[in-house]
Design a protein around this motif. Structure first.
Motif, PDB file in Angstrom:
ATOM      1  N   LEU A 153      -9.746  40.401  24.944  1.00 35.86           N
ATOM      2  CA  LEU A 153     -10.446  39.757  26.054  1.00 35.86           C
ATOM      3  C   LEU A 153      -9.494  38.779  26.735  1.00 35.86           C
ATOM      4  O   LEU A 153      -9.025  37.833  26.110  1.00 35.86           O
ATOM      5  CB  LEU A 153     -11.676  38.993  25.540  1.00 35.86           C
ATOM      6  CG  LEU A 153     -12.546  38.395  26.620  1.00 35.86           C
ATOM      7  CD1 LEU A 153     -13.631  39.398  27.018  1.00 35.86           C
ATOM      8  CD2 LEU A 153     -13.193  37.114  26.143  1.00 35.86           C
ATOM      9  N   LEU A 154      -9.222  39.004  28.017  1.00 38.61           N
ATOM     10  CA  LEU A 154      -8.305  38.161  28.753  1.00 38.61           C
ATOM     11  C   LEU A 154      -9.082  37.254  29.704  1.00 38.61           C
ATOM     12  O   LEU A 154      -9.903  37.731  30.492  1.00 38.61           O
ATOM     13  CB  LEU A 154      -7.311  39.022  29.540  1.00 38.61           C
ATOM     14  CG  LEU A 154      -6.106  38.257  30.077  1.00 38.61           C
ATOM     15  CD1 LEU A 154      -4.846  39.078  29.869  1.00 38.61           C
ATOM     16  CD2 LEU A 154      -6.290  37.942  31.538  1.00 38.61           C
ATOM     17  N   VAL A 155      -8.823  35.944  29.605  1.00 41.14           N
ATOM     18  CA  VAL A 155      -9.521  34.940  30.397  1.00 41.14           C
ATOM     19  C   VAL A 155      -8.550  34.309  31.391  1.00 41.14           C
ATOM     20  O   VAL A 155      -7.519  33.771  30.993  1.00 41.14           O
ATOM     21  CB  VAL A 155     -10.116  33.830  29.492  1.00 41.14           C
ATOM     22  CG1 VAL A 155     -10.797  32.751  30.328  1.00 41.14           C
ATOM     23  CG2 VAL A 155     -11.065  34.413  28.460  1.00 41.14           C
ATOM     24  N   ASP A 172     -10.949  39.892  32.184  1.00 41.84           N
ATOM     25  CA  ASP A 172     -12.304  40.071  31.682  1.00 41.84           C
ATOM     26  C   ASP A 172     -13.244  38.928  32.042  1.00 41.84           C
ATOM     27  O   ASP A 172     -14.447  39.124  32.177  1.00 41.84           O
ATOM     28  CB  ASP A 172     -12.282  40.241  30.156  1.00 41.84           C
ATOM     29  CG  ASP A 172     -11.435  41.431  29.743  1.00 41.84           C
ATOM     30  OD1 ASP A 172     -11.725  42.544  30.204  1.00 41.84           O
ATOM     31  OD2 ASP A 172     -10.464  41.218  28.990  1.00 41.84           O
ATOM     32  N   LEU A 173     -12.706  37.724  32.159  1.00 41.16           N
ATOM     33  CA  LEU A 173     -13.543  36.554  32.411  1.00 41.16           C
ATOM     34  C   LEU A 173     -12.756  35.563  33.253  1.00 41.16           C
ATOM     35  O   LEU A 173     -11.581  35.304  32.982  1.00 41.16           O
ATOM     36  CB  LEU A 173     -13.949  35.917  31.081  1.00 41.16           C
ATOM     37  CG  LEU A 173     -14.957  34.786  31.090  1.00 41.16           C
ATOM     38  CD1 LEU A 173     -16.315  35.268  31.582  1.00 41.16           C
ATOM     39  CD2 LEU A 173     -15.105  34.207  29.687  1.00 41.16           C
ATOM     40  N   THR A 213     -17.483  33.669  35.446  1.00 37.10           N
ATOM     41  CA  THR A 213     -17.999  34.968  35.885  1.00 37.10           C
ATOM     42  C   THR A 213     -17.238  36.085  35.197  1.00 37.10           C
ATOM     43  O   THR A 213     -16.036  35.994  34.985  1.00 37.10           O
ATOM     44  CB  THR A 213     -17.860  35.152  37.407  1.00 37.10           C
ATOM     45  OG1 THR A 213     -16.582  34.676  37.820  1.00 37.10           O
ATOM     46  CG2 THR A 213     -18.939  34.421  38.164  1.00 37.10           C
ATOM     47  N   ARG A 214     -17.970  37.100  34.857  1.00 41.10           N
ATOM     48  CA  ARG A 214     -17.344  38.285  34.282  1.00 41.10           C
ATOM     49  C   ARG A 214     -16.787  39.113  35.406  1.00 41.10           C
ATOM     50  O   ARG A 214     -17.408  39.267  36.453  1.00 41.10           O
ATOM     51  CB  ARG A 214     -18.359  39.102  33.498  1.00 41.10           C
ATOM     52  CG  ARG A 214     -18.774  38.401  32.222  1.00 41.10           C
ATOM     53  CD  ARG A 214     -19.452  39.352  31.345  1.00 41.10           C
ATOM     54  NE  ARG A 214     -18.499  40.376  30.945  1.00 41.10           N
ATOM     55  CZ  ARG A 214     -18.541  41.010  29.794  1.00 41.10           C
ATOM     56  NH1 ARG A 214     -19.468  40.744  28.944  1.00 41.10           N
ATOM     57  NH2 ARG A 214     -17.667  41.922  29.509  1.00 41.10           N
ATOM     58  N   PHE A 215     -15.620  39.701  35.195  1.00 44.12           N
ATOM     59  CA  PHE A 215     -15.014  40.565  36.201  1.00 44.12           C
ATOM     60  C   PHE A 215     -15.936  41.754  36.444  1.00 44.12           C
ATOM     61  O   PHE A 215     -16.426  42.366  35.523  1.00 44.12           O
ATOM     62  CB  PHE A 215     -13.640  41.044  35.711  1.00 44.12           C
ATOM     63  CG  PHE A 215     -12.920  41.842  36.725  1.00 44.12           C
ATOM     64  CD1 PHE A 215     -12.405  41.223  37.857  1.00 44.12           C
ATOM     65  CD2 PHE A 215     -12.740  43.203  36.575  1.00 44.12           C
ATOM     66  CE1 PHE A 215     -11.725  41.960  38.808  1.00 44.12           C
ATOM     67  CE2 PHE A 215     -12.064  43.924  37.519  1.00 44.12           C
ATOM     68  CZ  PHE A 215     -11.547  43.315  38.639  1.00 44.12           C
ATOM     69  N   GLY A 216     -16.216  42.042  37.707  1.00 45.21           N
ATOM     70  CA  GLY A 216     -17.051  43.186  38.054  1.00 45.21           C
ATOM     71  C   GLY A 216     -18.532  42.910  37.965  1.00 45.21           C
ATOM     72  O   GLY A 216     -19.345  43.787  38.228  1.00 45.21           O
TER      73      GLY A 216
END
Length: 177
Positions: free
Chosen positions: A79-81, A141-142, A173-176
């Motif tokens: 998970l990439l932030v 991802d975030l 926010t979550r991507f997408g």
């Protein structure tokens, strides 16, 4: 429960997001019991490790070296932030995009030098013409905005991810999504 393998990365930015991370003060001790910090400016590790659960990245992508490191990090991270406005939008590092990297370097190091005029040519990565946000290079991802994000926000992020859930942050926010 397994401990969360956390990495942090500082690209082209001011380190304010890492300072905000440190502003969690005594809450860091609680997190230390649940999280293994495996990479970052606060860790003596030269190579980005395999099998990282979460990587929080601050700063814009400003060089080919940044791009290659970011791609390696993405490949080794679940998970990439994108942490902070520089990672989300380019923010302050992207101000140089108005004039371009070469013109900015000439202005700073040749036209208005403090000492020894000349653009540094050794021991520094060559700048891309534009500084860019993370999502233009890899999948994010975030997104956690802020300049920097508040310590409380980063704390909630790490607690939630350490518990295996997505954080309920009003600004994240979550991507997408």
């Amino acid at each position: 429960m397994n401990r969360l393998r956390l990495a942090t990365l500082w690209l082209d930015g001011c380190s304010g997001c890492h300072m905000s991370l440190l502003d969690m003060d005594e809450r860091l001790l609680d997190l230390a019991g649940r999280i293994d910090l495996v990479y970052g400016p606060l860790v003596d590790c030269k190579e980005f490790p395999e099998g990282v659960d979460v990587t929080c990245i601050e700063g814009a992508v400003s060089s080919r070296a940044d791009e290659l490191l970011l791609q390696r990090v993405r490949a080794r991270t679940r998970l990439l932030v994108a942490l902070g406005d520089c990672a989300l939008t380019g923010n302050v590092p992207a101000l140089r995009n108005i004039r371009g990297a070469e013109r900015m370097l000439r202005t700073v190091y040749v036209e208005r030098p403090l000492l020894n005029p000349g653009v540094p040519e050794t021991d520094l990565p060559r700048l891309n013409e534009q500084a860019r946000p993370l999502h233009t290079v890899v999948t994010v991802d975030l997104f956690v905005p802020g300049c920097p994000p508040p310590a409380d926000c980063i704390h909630e992020l790490l607690v939630a991810l350490g518990q295996g859930r997505m954080p309920e942050l009003p600004l994240a926010t979550r991507f997408g999504a």
